[in-house]
Design an enzyme around this catalytic site. Sequence first.
Site, PDB file in Angstrom:
ATOM      1  N   ASN A 164      69.083  17.549 -72.946  1.00 49.31           N
ATOM      2  CA  ASN A 164      69.254  18.222 -74.229  1.00 49.31           C
ATOM      3  C   ASN A 164      68.137  19.249 -74.319  1.00 49.31           C
ATOM      4  O   ASN A 164      67.002  18.921 -74.670  1.00 49.31           O
ATOM      5  CB  ASN A 164      69.165  17.191 -75.361  1.00 49.31           C
ATOM      6  CG  ASN A 164      69.327  17.836 -76.720  1.00 49.31           C
ATOM      7  OD1 ASN A 164      69.437  19.063 -76.836  1.00 49.31           O
ATOM      8  ND2 ASN A 164      69.329  17.022 -77.756  1.00 49.31           N
ATOM      9  N   ARG A 187      73.870  18.619 -73.303  1.00 49.06           N
ATOM     10  CA  ARG A 187      74.310  18.774 -74.689  1.00 49.06           C
ATOM     11  C   ARG A 187      74.288  20.267 -75.019  1.00 49.06           C
ATOM     12  O   ARG A 187      73.293  20.953 -74.773  1.00 49.06           O
ATOM     13  CB  ARG A 187      73.348  18.041 -75.622  1.00 49.06           C
ATOM     14  CG  ARG A 187      73.702  18.320 -77.055  1.00 49.06           C
ATOM     15  CD  ARG A 187      72.631  17.860 -77.990  1.00 49.06           C
ATOM     16  NE  ARG A 187      72.999  18.218 -79.338  1.00 49.06           N
ATOM     17  CZ  ARG A 187      72.144  18.663 -80.247  1.00 49.06           C
ATOM     18  NH1 ARG A 187      70.876  18.809 -79.954  1.00 49.06           N
ATOM     19  NH2 ARG A 187      72.563  18.967 -81.458  1.00 49.06           N
ATOM     20  N   HIS A 238      77.429  17.652 -84.801  1.00 45.96           N
ATOM     21  CA  HIS A 238      77.319  16.194 -84.614  1.00 45.96           C
ATOM     22  C   HIS A 238      78.618  15.597 -84.075  1.00 45.96           C
ATOM     23  O   HIS A 238      78.875  14.400 -84.206  1.00 45.96           O
ATOM     24  CB  HIS A 238      76.998  15.474 -85.962  1.00 45.96           C
ATOM     25  CG  HIS A 238      75.609  15.741 -86.465  1.00 45.96           C
ATOM     26  ND1 HIS A 238      75.335  15.953 -87.799  1.00 45.96           N
ATOM     27  CD2 HIS A 238      74.425  15.817 -85.832  1.00 45.96           C
ATOM     28  CE1 HIS A 238      74.033  16.158 -87.964  1.00 45.96           C
ATOM     29  NE2 HIS A 238      73.472  16.075 -86.774  1.00 45.96           N
ATOM     30  N   ASN A 242      67.472  13.848 -89.413  1.00 46.80           N
ATOM     31  CA  ASN A 242      66.781  15.047 -89.875  1.00 46.80           C
ATOM     32  C   ASN A 242      67.795  16.150 -90.171  1.00 46.80           C
ATOM     33  O   ASN A 242      67.709  16.861 -91.156  1.00 46.80           O
ATOM     34  CB  ASN A 242      65.786  15.483 -88.806  1.00 46.80           C
ATOM     35  CG  ASN A 242      64.548  16.042 -89.443  1.00 46.80           C
ATOM     36  OD1 ASN A 242      64.453  16.165 -90.669  1.00 46.80           O
ATOM     37  ND2 ASN A 242      63.602  16.406 -88.613  1.00 46.80           N
ATOM     38  N   ARG A 262      66.553  21.475 -94.486  1.00 50.25           N
ATOM     39  CA  ARG A 262      67.629  22.414 -94.850  1.00 50.25           C
ATOM     40  C   ARG A 262      68.174  22.099 -96.241  1.00 50.25           C
ATOM     41  O   ARG A 262      68.328  20.931 -96.594  1.00 50.25           O
ATOM     42  CB  ARG A 262      68.781  22.329 -93.843  1.00 50.25           C
ATOM     43  CG  ARG A 262      68.411  22.855 -92.474  1.00 50.25           C
ATOM     44  CD  ARG A 262      69.546  22.650 -91.474  1.00 50.25           C
ATOM     45  NE  ARG A 262      69.005  22.179 -90.214  1.00 50.25           N
ATOM     46  CZ  ARG A 262      69.671  21.470 -89.318  1.00 50.25           C
ATOM     47  NH1 ARG A 262      70.929  21.157 -89.517  1.00 50.25           N
ATOM     48  NH2 ARG A 262      69.088  21.075 -88.202  1.00 50.25           N
ATOM     49  N   ASN A 301      68.739   3.199 -90.735  1.00 46.35           N
ATOM     50  CA  ASN A 301      67.508   2.493 -91.107  1.00 46.35           C
ATOM     51  C   ASN A 301      67.154   2.446 -92.584  1.00 46.35           C
ATOM     52  O   ASN A 301      66.349   1.603 -92.982  1.00 46.35           O
ATOM     53  CB  ASN A 301      66.313   3.115 -90.365  1.00 46.35           C
ATOM     54  CG  ASN A 301      66.433   2.922 -88.870  1.00 46.35           C
ATOM     55  OD1 ASN A 301      66.503   1.794 -88.403  1.00 46.35           O
ATOM     56  ND2 ASN A 301      66.500   4.011 -88.121  1.00 46.35           N
ATOM     57  N   GLU A 342      74.773   9.369 -78.512  1.00 45.51           N
ATOM     58  CA  GLU A 342      75.300  10.628 -77.967  1.00 45.51           C
ATOM     59  C   GLU A 342      75.082  10.718 -76.453  1.00 45.51           C
ATOM     60  O   GLU A 342      75.920  11.252 -75.737  1.00 45.51           O
ATOM     61  CB  GLU A 342      74.646  11.813 -78.684  1.00 45.51           C
ATOM     62  CG  GLU A 342      75.095  11.896 -80.131  1.00 45.51           C
ATOM     63  CD  GLU A 342      74.161  12.690 -81.021  1.00 45.51           C
ATOM     64  OE1 GLU A 342      74.449  13.850 -81.269  1.00 45.51           O
ATOM     65  OE2 GLU A 342      73.142  12.136 -81.470  1.00 45.51           O
TER      66      GLU A 342
HETATM   67  P1  AMP Z   1      67.169  11.374 -86.463  1.00 48.50           P
HETATM   68  O1  AMP Z   1      67.142  12.870 -86.706  1.00 48.50           O
HETATM   69  O2  AMP Z   1      68.554  10.813 -86.377  1.00 48.50           O
HETATM   70  O3  AMP Z   1      66.263  10.925 -85.351  1.00 48.50           O
HETATM   71  O4  AMP Z   1      66.551  10.708 -87.793  1.00 48.50           O
HETATM   72  C1  AMP Z   1      65.248  10.999 -88.217  1.00 48.50           C
HETATM   73  C2  AMP Z   1      65.088  10.500 -89.662  1.00 48.50           C
HETATM   74  O5  AMP Z   1      65.308   9.074 -89.712  1.00 48.50           O
HETATM   75  C3  AMP Z   1      63.698  10.749 -90.234  1.00 48.50           C
HETATM   76  O6  AMP Z   1      63.794  11.272 -91.553  1.00 48.50           O
HETATM   77  C4  AMP Z   1      63.093   9.359 -90.259  1.00 48.50           C
HETATM   78  O7  AMP Z   1      62.116   9.206 -91.276  1.00 48.50           O
HETATM   79  C5  AMP Z   1      64.318   8.503 -90.551  1.00 48.50           C
HETATM   80  N1  AMP Z   1      64.034   7.117 -90.243  1.00 48.50           N
HETATM   81  C6  AMP Z   1      63.816   6.553 -89.029  1.00 48.50           C
HETATM   82  N2  AMP Z   1      63.494   5.233 -89.164  1.00 48.50           N
HETATM   83  C7  AMP Z   1      63.498   4.969 -90.501  1.00 48.50           C
HETATM   84  C8  AMP Z   1      63.236   3.810 -91.295  1.00 48.50           C
HETATM   85  N3  AMP Z   1      62.908   2.655 -90.733  1.00 48.50           N
HETATM   86  N4  AMP Z   1      63.362   3.922 -92.640  1.00 48.50           N
HETATM   87  C9  AMP Z   1      63.695   5.065 -93.216  1.00 48.50           C
HETATM   88  N5  AMP Z   1      63.955   6.216 -92.527  1.00 48.50           N
HETATM   89  C10 AMP Z   1      63.848   6.164 -91.191  1.00 48.50           C
END
Ligand code: AMP
Length: 396
Positions: free
Chosen positions: A9, A88, A177, A207, A237, A331, A382
């Site tokens: 990626n 990707r 996505h 994110n 964003r 999460n 992914e």
């Molecule tokens: P991603 O872009 O899918 O990797 O997700 C990143 C986001 O997931 C960030 O905002 C992290 O703070 C959130 N995240 C990861 N672990 C946790 C958790 N245990 N509780 C709350 N948010 C989480």
Amino acid sequence: MKDSILVINCGSSSLKFAILSNAGQDTLVEGIADRLGTEESSITFKFEGEKKSIPLEDGSHKSAVAHIKDWLSDHPAIARGLVGIGHRVVHGGETFSQSVLIDHNVLNGIKECAQFAPLHNPAHIKGIEIAFELFPGLPQVAVFDTAFHQTIAPEQYLYPIPMHFYRQHHFRKYGFHGTSYRYISQRLAQLAKGSDQQGVLVAHLGNGASTCAIHKGLSVDTSMGITPLEGLMMGTRSGSIDPSLLSFISQAEGISADAALDILNKKSGLLGVSEISNDCRTLEEAMVSGDQRAKLALDMFAIRTAKHLASMSTTLESIDHLVFTGGIGENSSYLRQVICDHLKALNITIDSTLNETAPRGETTNIRSASSGTNVWIIPTNEELMIALDTISLISH
Ligand code: AMP
């Protein structure tokens, strides 16, 4: 067994990689080269539970891939199993509705799609060209974030603007996505037999965040648009806003439209509202210690996600399943709860205890006994999809 795939990626300042074997089930090594293009760049390998970082001499993408090649020379058993490379690719435009084996024409096609992903596609092209140079003879496959959404009907993907913008410039909703949504749809079909004939809503919340409506296994609507800025509020964003704000922001700040767009892409969302962070976990910690700005940002994120899910459901005959995925979806029990609190009118409710005690990294159904919809937490994968597509295309 000779079935390992190097998944790449490649972004403008980072390059994530993993080598998957055993039909994508085992991750042999993974890592990231980050801060590419700067003097602080390094590459990190995670192998057998240990992390090792190596500074990159010239900070280039090529030196990152060269280090992966060197690492493989030191691990000949893994190198011998490598049969292909899967990339990707963010934007496949209307040209690519599925993954493809990369040749000269495909590379040109990815270049043509770069107008809508000016940061991403050129970086992918760089990654592909370097991989061809350093791994000559290994077949390479492109897997597009947009491809899964090519089944969306014109009534959904067209913008209500003069049609010549679509005819001449291909301005339309593409969605992103898609690789994650395809994985979720297939995984759900394993977990809930018959779901591939039903209506499914998916919230991929990370994110970057988006929603997708899946009817009988096909994407029928999604929240992101011609770029990943449309739709939900995200880490940095804004998501969908009144487009007039673009002009108001540029006038208020005395900046160009592009600079105003940059504010909507990089300084808005959770970060812009909370004025603390774009990171959900950090904001939840701040909220627990009483910070009202963090709570406001999180609640806005939840409400806007619920609204998009509700609007997306208009493309379905029934809402049989709602799936949460992505770093936040998997999460954050707080956000799942607030989102579902706003979907009660659709008879979507969750069991608070199941939600709060859902084991991390596992698939769980958190619906309440009275909910008309199953509510799942499913970790996305992914890399697995990219590896499987690569195996399938190179073995034909
Ligand atoms: P991603 O872009 O899918 O990797 O997700 C990143 C986001 O997931 C960030 O905002 C992290 O703070 C959130 N995240 C990861 N672990 C946790 C958790 N245990 N509780 C709350 N948010 C989480």
